[in-house]
Design an enzyme around this catalytic site. Structure first.
Site: not given
Length: 375
Positions: A42, A44, A47, A64, A100, A106
Protein backbone atom coordinates in the site's frame (compact mmCIF):
# COMPACT_ATOMS: atom_id res chain seq x y z
CA UNK A 1 8.13 -29.95 15.52
CA UNK A 2 7.25 -26.25 15.67
CA UNK A 3 6.48 -24.39 12.46
CA UNK A 4 9.18 -21.91 11.38
CA UNK A 5 8.14 -18.96 9.22
CA UNK A 6 9.96 -16.11 7.52
CA UNK A 7 9.07 -12.42 7.63
CA UNK A 8 10.49 -9.18 6.23
CA UNK A 9 11.34 -6.82 9.08
CA UNK A 10 11.95 -3.12 8.44
CA UNK A 11 14.63 -1.90 10.85
CA UNK A 12 13.91 1.83 10.73
CA UNK A 13 13.04 4.90 8.67
CA UNK A 14 14.50 4.48 5.17
CA UNK A 15 16.15 1.39 6.54
CA UNK A 16 16.55 -2.18 5.33
CA UNK A 17 14.21 -5.15 5.19
CA UNK A 18 15.75 -8.16 6.90
CA UNK A 19 14.39 -11.66 6.28
CA UNK A 20 14.07 -13.21 9.73
CA UNK A 21 12.83 -16.59 10.89
CA UNK A 22 10.28 -16.99 13.69
CA UNK A 23 8.86 -19.92 15.55
CA UNK A 24 5.14 -19.79 14.91
CA UNK A 25 3.24 -19.98 18.22
CA UNK A 26 0.40 -22.34 19.02
CA UNK A 27 -2.84 -20.33 18.87
CA UNK A 28 -4.61 -19.79 22.17
CA UNK A 29 -8.37 -19.75 22.61
CA UNK A 30 -9.93 -17.20 20.26
CA UNK A 31 -6.79 -17.00 18.08
CA UNK A 32 -5.59 -18.60 14.88
CA UNK A 33 -2.54 -18.83 12.66
CA UNK A 34 -2.89 -17.57 9.10
CA UNK A 35 -0.69 -18.87 6.32
CA UNK A 36 -0.28 -15.73 4.22
CA UNK A 37 -0.94 -16.05 0.50
CA UNK A 38 -0.85 -12.44 -0.66
CA UNK A 39 -0.17 -9.09 1.02
CA UNK A 40 -0.66 -5.87 -0.89
CA UNK A 41 1.96 -3.12 -0.90
CA UNK A 42 0.00 0.00 0.00
CA UNK A 43 1.01 3.62 -0.39
CA UNK A 44 0.82 3.75 3.41
CA UNK A 45 3.56 1.11 3.61
CA UNK A 46 5.68 3.33 1.39
CA UNK A 47 5.08 6.34 3.62
CA UNK A 48 5.85 4.35 6.78
CA UNK A 49 9.14 3.37 5.17
CA UNK A 50 9.94 7.09 4.83
CA UNK A 51 8.82 7.89 8.38
CA UNK A 52 5.61 9.75 7.55
CA UNK A 53 3.43 8.17 10.27
CA UNK A 54 4.48 9.33 13.71
CA UNK A 55 2.73 6.55 15.65
CA UNK A 56 4.92 3.82 14.16
CA UNK A 57 7.62 2.08 16.18
CA UNK A 58 10.46 0.21 14.48
CA UNK A 59 11.45 -2.51 13.79
CA UNK A 60 8.17 -3.56 12.21
CA UNK A 61 6.60 -6.17 9.93
CA UNK A 62 4.48 -4.13 7.55
CA UNK A 63 1.52 -5.35 5.51
CA UNK A 64 -2.08 -4.56 6.48
CA UNK A 65 -3.75 -5.73 3.26
CA UNK A 66 -3.55 -9.50 3.37
CA UNK A 67 -5.37 -12.77 2.93
CA UNK A 68 -4.47 -16.39 3.43
CA UNK A 69 -5.34 -19.88 4.60
CA UNK A 70 -6.22 -20.79 8.17
CA UNK A 71 -3.28 -22.96 9.26
CA UNK A 72 -4.27 -23.64 12.87
CA UNK A 73 -7.42 -22.73 14.77
CA UNK A 74 -7.45 -21.96 18.46
CA UNK A 75 -10.27 -23.14 20.68
CA UNK A 76 -13.57 -21.36 20.14
CA UNK A 77 -12.90 -20.02 16.62
CA UNK A 78 -15.76 -21.61 14.73
CA UNK A 79 -17.15 -18.89 12.45
CA UNK A 80 -16.18 -15.73 10.62
CA UNK A 81 -17.62 -12.25 11.17
CA UNK A 82 -20.58 -13.11 8.94
CA UNK A 83 -21.41 -16.23 10.92
CA UNK A 84 -20.06 -18.60 8.28
CA UNK A 85 -18.44 -21.76 9.68
CA UNK A 86 -14.66 -21.85 9.30
CA UNK A 87 -12.13 -24.63 9.47
CA UNK A 88 -8.44 -25.12 8.90
CA UNK A 89 -7.74 -24.82 5.18
CA UNK A 90 -10.29 -22.05 4.55
CA UNK A 91 -9.21 -18.83 2.83
CA UNK A 92 -9.99 -15.68 4.81
CA UNK A 93 -9.47 -11.93 4.57
CA UNK A 94 -8.43 -10.12 7.74
CA UNK A 95 -9.81 -6.73 8.82
CA UNK A 96 -6.55 -5.08 9.97
CA UNK A 97 -7.95 -2.61 12.50
CA UNK A 98 -9.18 -4.02 15.82
CA UNK A 99 -11.01 -1.36 17.88
CA UNK A 100 -11.40 -1.80 21.63
CA UNK A 101 -15.18 -1.39 21.65
CA UNK A 102 -15.13 0.56 24.91
CA UNK A 103 -13.63 4.02 24.30
CA UNK A 104 -15.51 7.23 23.48
CA UNK A 105 -15.01 6.81 19.73
CA UNK A 106 -16.21 3.20 19.72
CA UNK A 107 -19.22 3.52 22.03
CA UNK A 108 -20.45 7.11 21.71
CA UNK A 109 -19.03 8.70 18.57
CA UNK A 110 -19.58 5.43 16.63
CA UNK A 111 -16.37 5.96 14.67
CA UNK A 112 -14.41 2.80 15.47
CA UNK A 113 -11.65 3.58 12.95
CA UNK A 114 -10.67 6.38 15.36
CA UNK A 115 -10.58 4.07 18.40
CA UNK A 116 -8.27 5.43 21.11
CA UNK A 117 -6.91 1.95 21.85
CA UNK A 118 -6.86 0.39 18.40
CA UNK A 119 -4.53 -2.44 17.48
CA UNK A 120 -3.84 -2.99 13.80
CA UNK A 121 -2.11 -5.74 11.90
CA UNK A 122 0.79 -4.32 9.90
CA UNK A 123 1.19 -1.32 12.22
CA UNK A 124 2.53 -2.88 15.43
CA UNK A 125 6.24 -3.08 16.43
CA UNK A 126 8.10 -6.34 15.95
CA UNK A 127 8.34 -7.13 19.64
CA UNK A 128 6.36 -9.16 22.16
CA UNK A 129 3.40 -9.41 22.30
CA UNK A 130 3.06 -8.29 18.68
CA UNK A 131 5.40 -10.71 16.90
CA UNK A 132 4.18 -11.91 13.48
CA UNK A 133 1.48 -9.25 13.31
CA UNK A 134 2.07 -8.00 9.75
CA UNK A 135 1.23 -9.45 6.36
CA UNK A 136 4.77 -9.32 4.95
CA UNK A 137 5.39 -12.69 6.54
CA UNK A 138 4.68 -16.33 5.79
CA UNK A 139 2.49 -16.66 8.88
CA UNK A 140 0.47 -14.09 10.81
CA UNK A 141 -0.57 -14.64 14.40
CA UNK A 142 -4.21 -13.53 14.48
CA UNK A 143 -4.27 -12.82 18.18
CA UNK A 144 -6.02 -9.54 18.95
CA UNK A 145 -9.31 -10.03 20.73
CA UNK A 146 -12.18 -8.93 18.49
CA UNK A 147 -10.32 -9.38 15.20
CA UNK A 148 -12.82 -9.49 12.34
CA UNK A 149 -12.30 -11.70 9.31
CA UNK A 150 -14.26 -13.08 6.38
CA UNK A 151 -14.19 -16.41 4.63
CA UNK A 152 -14.02 -16.15 0.84
CA UNK A 153 -13.70 -18.37 -2.20
CA UNK A 154 -12.10 -15.65 -4.32
CA UNK A 155 -8.64 -16.18 -5.72
CA UNK A 156 -6.03 -14.58 -3.42
CA UNK A 157 -4.91 -11.95 -5.96
CA UNK A 158 -8.48 -10.59 -5.83
CA UNK A 159 -9.22 -11.22 -2.15
CA UNK A 160 -6.15 -9.15 -1.20
CA UNK A 161 -7.88 -6.08 -2.65
CA UNK A 162 -10.68 -6.10 -0.08
CA UNK A 163 -9.04 -3.76 2.40
CA UNK A 164 -7.88 -1.01 0.00
CA UNK A 165 -11.16 -1.01 -1.91
CA UNK A 166 -13.10 -0.81 1.36
CA UNK A 167 -11.62 2.66 1.92
CA UNK A 168 -13.70 3.88 -1.02
CA UNK A 169 -16.88 2.44 0.48
CA UNK A 170 -16.19 4.26 3.74
CA UNK A 171 -15.56 7.49 1.83
CA UNK A 172 -18.83 7.38 -0.07
CA UNK A 173 -20.66 6.47 3.13
CA UNK A 174 -19.16 9.46 4.98
CA UNK A 175 -20.23 11.76 2.16
CA UNK A 176 -23.82 10.51 2.22
CA UNK A 177 -23.48 8.46 -0.95
CA UNK A 178 -23.18 9.27 -4.65
CA UNK A 179 -26.11 11.17 -6.12
CA UNK A 180 -27.69 9.45 -9.11
CA UNK A 181 -26.85 11.22 -12.34
CA UNK A 182 -23.96 13.15 -10.78
CA UNK A 183 -20.45 13.83 -12.03
CA UNK A 184 -17.67 12.41 -9.85
CA UNK A 185 -13.97 13.16 -10.24
CA UNK A 186 -11.40 10.75 -8.81
CA UNK A 187 -7.88 12.06 -8.20
CA UNK A 188 -5.30 9.28 -8.32
CA UNK A 189 -5.49 5.95 -10.11
CA UNK A 190 -3.82 3.55 -7.71
CA UNK A 191 -5.86 0.71 -6.22
CA UNK A 192 -7.99 2.98 -4.03
CA UNK A 193 -8.59 5.47 -6.84
CA UNK A 194 -9.54 2.70 -9.26
CA UNK A 195 -11.90 1.31 -6.64
CA UNK A 196 -13.46 4.76 -6.28
CA UNK A 197 -13.97 4.90 -10.05
CA UNK A 198 -15.67 1.50 -10.07
CA UNK A 199 -17.85 2.11 -7.02
CA UNK A 200 -18.86 5.66 -8.05
CA UNK A 201 -20.13 4.32 -11.36
CA UNK A 202 -21.93 1.43 -9.68
CA UNK A 203 -23.49 3.87 -7.21
CA UNK A 204 -25.22 5.87 -9.93
CA UNK A 205 -22.77 8.52 -11.16
CA UNK A 206 -23.60 9.48 -14.74
CA UNK A 207 -20.04 10.58 -15.47
CA UNK A 208 -16.80 9.59 -13.76
CA UNK A 209 -13.59 11.48 -14.53
CA UNK A 210 -10.28 9.91 -13.50
CA UNK A 211 -7.26 12.20 -13.10
CA UNK A 212 -4.03 10.26 -12.72
CA UNK A 213 -1.49 8.05 -14.44
CA UNK A 214 0.50 6.37 -15.81
CA UNK A 215 -1.28 5.13 -18.92
CA UNK A 216 -1.73 1.52 -17.79
CA UNK A 217 -3.72 2.70 -14.79
CA UNK A 218 -5.85 5.02 -16.89
CA UNK A 219 -6.64 2.19 -19.32
CA UNK A 220 -7.91 0.09 -16.42
CA UNK A 221 -9.84 3.09 -15.06
CA UNK A 222 -11.80 3.13 -18.32
CA UNK A 223 -12.51 -0.59 -18.02
CA UNK A 224 -13.80 -0.02 -14.49
CA UNK A 225 -16.17 2.75 -15.53
CA UNK A 226 -14.33 6.04 -16.10
CA UNK A 227 -15.93 8.04 -18.89
CA UNK A 228 -13.06 10.53 -19.13
CA UNK A 229 -9.39 10.16 -18.17
CA UNK A 230 -6.85 12.95 -17.75
CA UNK A 231 -3.20 11.91 -17.82
CA UNK A 232 -1.16 14.01 -15.39
CA UNK A 233 2.03 13.01 -17.21
CA UNK A 234 0.68 14.66 -20.36
CA UNK A 235 -1.32 17.53 -18.82
CA UNK A 236 1.16 18.86 -16.26
CA UNK A 237 -0.39 22.26 -15.57
CA UNK A 238 -3.00 22.07 -12.76
CA UNK A 239 -4.86 25.06 -14.22
CA UNK A 240 -5.24 23.22 -17.51
CA UNK A 241 -6.51 20.11 -15.70
CA UNK A 242 -9.05 22.23 -13.80
CA UNK A 243 -10.27 23.69 -17.09
CA UNK A 244 -10.54 20.23 -18.68
CA UNK A 245 -12.56 18.89 -15.75
CA UNK A 246 -14.96 21.83 -15.78
CA UNK A 247 -15.47 21.48 -19.53
CA UNK A 248 -16.73 17.97 -18.85
CA UNK A 249 -19.43 19.16 -16.42
CA UNK A 250 -22.88 20.61 -17.07
CA UNK A 251 -22.67 24.33 -17.64
CA UNK A 252 -18.95 24.22 -16.82
CA UNK A 253 -19.90 24.54 -13.15
CA UNK A 254 -17.67 21.75 -11.85
CA UNK A 255 -18.09 18.29 -10.36
CA UNK A 256 -20.72 17.21 -7.84
CA UNK A 257 -18.13 15.20 -5.92
CA UNK A 258 -14.34 14.91 -5.94
CA UNK A 259 -12.60 11.95 -4.31
CA UNK A 260 -8.92 12.49 -3.51
CA UNK A 261 -6.92 9.23 -3.61
CA UNK A 262 -3.51 10.37 -4.84
CA UNK A 263 -1.83 11.16 -1.52
CA UNK A 264 -0.05 14.24 -2.91
CA UNK A 265 -0.75 17.45 -0.93
CA UNK A 266 -0.85 19.67 -4.03
CA UNK A 267 -3.78 17.62 -5.31
CA UNK A 268 -6.04 18.99 -2.56
CA UNK A 269 -6.34 22.66 -3.66
CA UNK A 270 -6.51 21.43 -7.25
CA UNK A 271 -9.31 19.02 -6.41
CA UNK A 272 -11.24 21.65 -4.46
CA UNK A 273 -11.08 23.76 -7.61
CA UNK A 274 -12.77 20.97 -9.60
CA UNK A 275 -15.92 21.33 -7.48
CA UNK A 276 -19.07 23.14 -8.38
CA UNK A 277 -20.59 25.36 -5.72
CA UNK A 278 -21.99 23.41 -2.73
CA UNK A 279 -20.43 20.08 -3.75
CA UNK A 280 -18.59 17.38 -1.77
CA UNK A 281 -14.86 16.76 -1.40
CA UNK A 282 -13.87 13.37 0.00
CA UNK A 283 -10.29 13.01 1.26
CA UNK A 284 -8.99 9.41 1.25
CA UNK A 285 -5.37 9.78 0.20
CA UNK A 286 -3.51 11.30 3.14
CA UNK A 287 -3.34 8.56 5.77
CA UNK A 288 0.20 9.74 6.54
CA UNK A 289 1.82 13.16 6.86
CA UNK A 290 3.53 13.96 3.58
CA UNK A 291 3.37 17.73 3.87
CA UNK A 292 1.05 20.70 3.65
CA UNK A 293 -1.06 22.24 0.91
CA UNK A 294 -1.63 25.87 -0.02
CA UNK A 295 -5.35 26.40 0.54
CA UNK A 296 -7.26 29.67 0.63
CA UNK A 297 -10.12 29.04 3.10
CA UNK A 298 -12.24 31.78 1.56
CA UNK A 299 -12.04 30.68 -2.08
CA UNK A 300 -11.55 26.95 -1.72
CA UNK A 301 -14.02 26.27 1.09
CA UNK A 302 -16.37 29.03 2.27
CA UNK A 303 -17.00 30.92 -0.96
CA UNK A 304 -17.60 27.57 -2.68
CA UNK A 305 -19.74 26.29 0.22
CA UNK A 306 -17.70 23.09 0.03
CA UNK A 307 -18.71 20.00 1.99
CA UNK A 308 -15.43 18.31 3.04
CA UNK A 309 -15.14 14.80 4.45
CA UNK A 310 -12.01 13.31 5.97
CA UNK A 311 -11.97 9.52 5.94
CA UNK A 312 -9.72 7.48 8.22
CA UNK A 313 -9.31 3.88 7.11
CA UNK A 314 -12.22 1.45 7.07
CA UNK A 315 -14.02 -0.87 9.43
CA UNK A 316 -15.52 -4.34 9.34
CA UNK A 317 -18.79 -3.15 7.78
CA UNK A 318 -16.95 -1.52 4.87
CA UNK A 319 -14.90 -4.64 4.21
CA UNK A 320 -18.03 -6.80 4.30
CA UNK A 321 -19.73 -4.50 1.78
CA UNK A 322 -16.65 -4.56 -0.43
CA UNK A 323 -16.51 -8.36 -0.43
CA UNK A 324 -20.18 -8.51 -1.42
CA UNK A 325 -19.38 -6.38 -4.47
CA UNK A 326 -16.08 -7.82 -5.68
CA UNK A 327 -17.07 -11.47 -5.17
CA UNK A 328 -19.60 -11.02 -7.98
CA UNK A 329 -16.72 -10.16 -10.36
CA UNK A 330 -18.88 -7.91 -12.52
CA UNK A 331 -15.81 -5.79 -13.28
CA UNK A 332 -12.19 -6.83 -13.97
CA UNK A 333 -10.89 -6.46 -10.42
CA UNK A 334 -8.45 -9.26 -11.23
CA UNK A 335 -6.45 -6.81 -13.34
CA UNK A 336 -5.47 -4.58 -10.41
CA UNK A 337 -2.60 -6.73 -9.13
CA UNK A 338 0.00 -6.44 -11.87
CA UNK A 339 3.18 -7.66 -10.14
CA UNK A 340 3.82 -10.34 -7.54
CA UNK A 341 7.13 -10.24 -5.66
CA UNK A 342 8.79 -12.17 -2.85
CA UNK A 343 9.74 -10.92 0.60
CA UNK A 344 13.23 -10.10 -0.65
CA UNK A 345 11.89 -7.52 -3.11
CA UNK A 346 9.70 -5.35 -0.87
CA UNK A 347 12.33 -2.61 -1.12
CA UNK A 348 12.08 -2.75 -4.92
CA UNK A 349 8.32 -2.35 -4.67
CA UNK A 350 8.68 0.73 -2.45
CA UNK A 351 11.24 2.26 -4.81
CA UNK A 352 8.99 1.65 -7.83
CA UNK A 353 6.10 3.38 -6.09
CA UNK A 354 8.06 6.32 -4.72
CA UNK A 355 11.01 7.06 -7.02
CA UNK A 356 10.50 5.26 -10.33
CA UNK A 357 7.20 6.73 -11.51
CA UNK A 358 5.30 3.51 -10.74
CA UNK A 359 7.61 1.48 -12.92
CA UNK A 360 9.25 -1.76 -11.85
CA UNK A 361 12.32 -3.29 -13.47
CA UNK A 362 12.61 -0.60 -16.10
CA UNK A 363 9.37 0.01 -17.94
CA UNK A 364 6.89 -2.41 -16.34
CA UNK A 365 4.11 -0.07 -15.14
CA UNK A 366 2.71 -0.79 -11.70
CA UNK A 367 -0.96 -0.74 -10.79
CA UNK A 368 -0.78 -2.85 -7.63
CA UNK A 369 2.09 -4.92 -6.27
CA UNK A 370 1.38 -7.91 -4.06
CA UNK A 371 3.86 -9.83 -1.93
CA UNK A 372 3.79 -13.62 -2.04
CA UNK A 373 5.98 -14.62 0.93
CA UNK A 374 6.51 -18.11 -0.46
CA UNK A 375 8.38 -17.22 -3.66
Amino acid sequence: MPIIGKAAVLDGVEGNFHIKEYEVPEPKAGEFILRTEYAGVCGTDVHIYYGHLNTIEYPIILGHEFCGIIEKLGQGVVEDSNGRPVKEGDRVVIVPGVPCGNCYYCKISKTPTRCANVKAYGFMPDQAPHLLSGGFSQYVHIQYRGTSFFKTDMEPHIAVLTEPLSICIHGFQRAGGVRFGSTVVVQGTGAIGLGAVAFAKRSGAAKVIAVGGPKRRLELARELGADVTIDIEEIRDPKERIQLVKEETKGGRGADMVVECSGFPASVPEGLSYLRDSASYVELGHFTDVGTANINPHWHILRNNADIHGVWGSDVEHMEMTLNIIEKMELPYDKLVTQTLGLNRIGDAITAMSKKGYRLDGEDQVIKIAINPWI
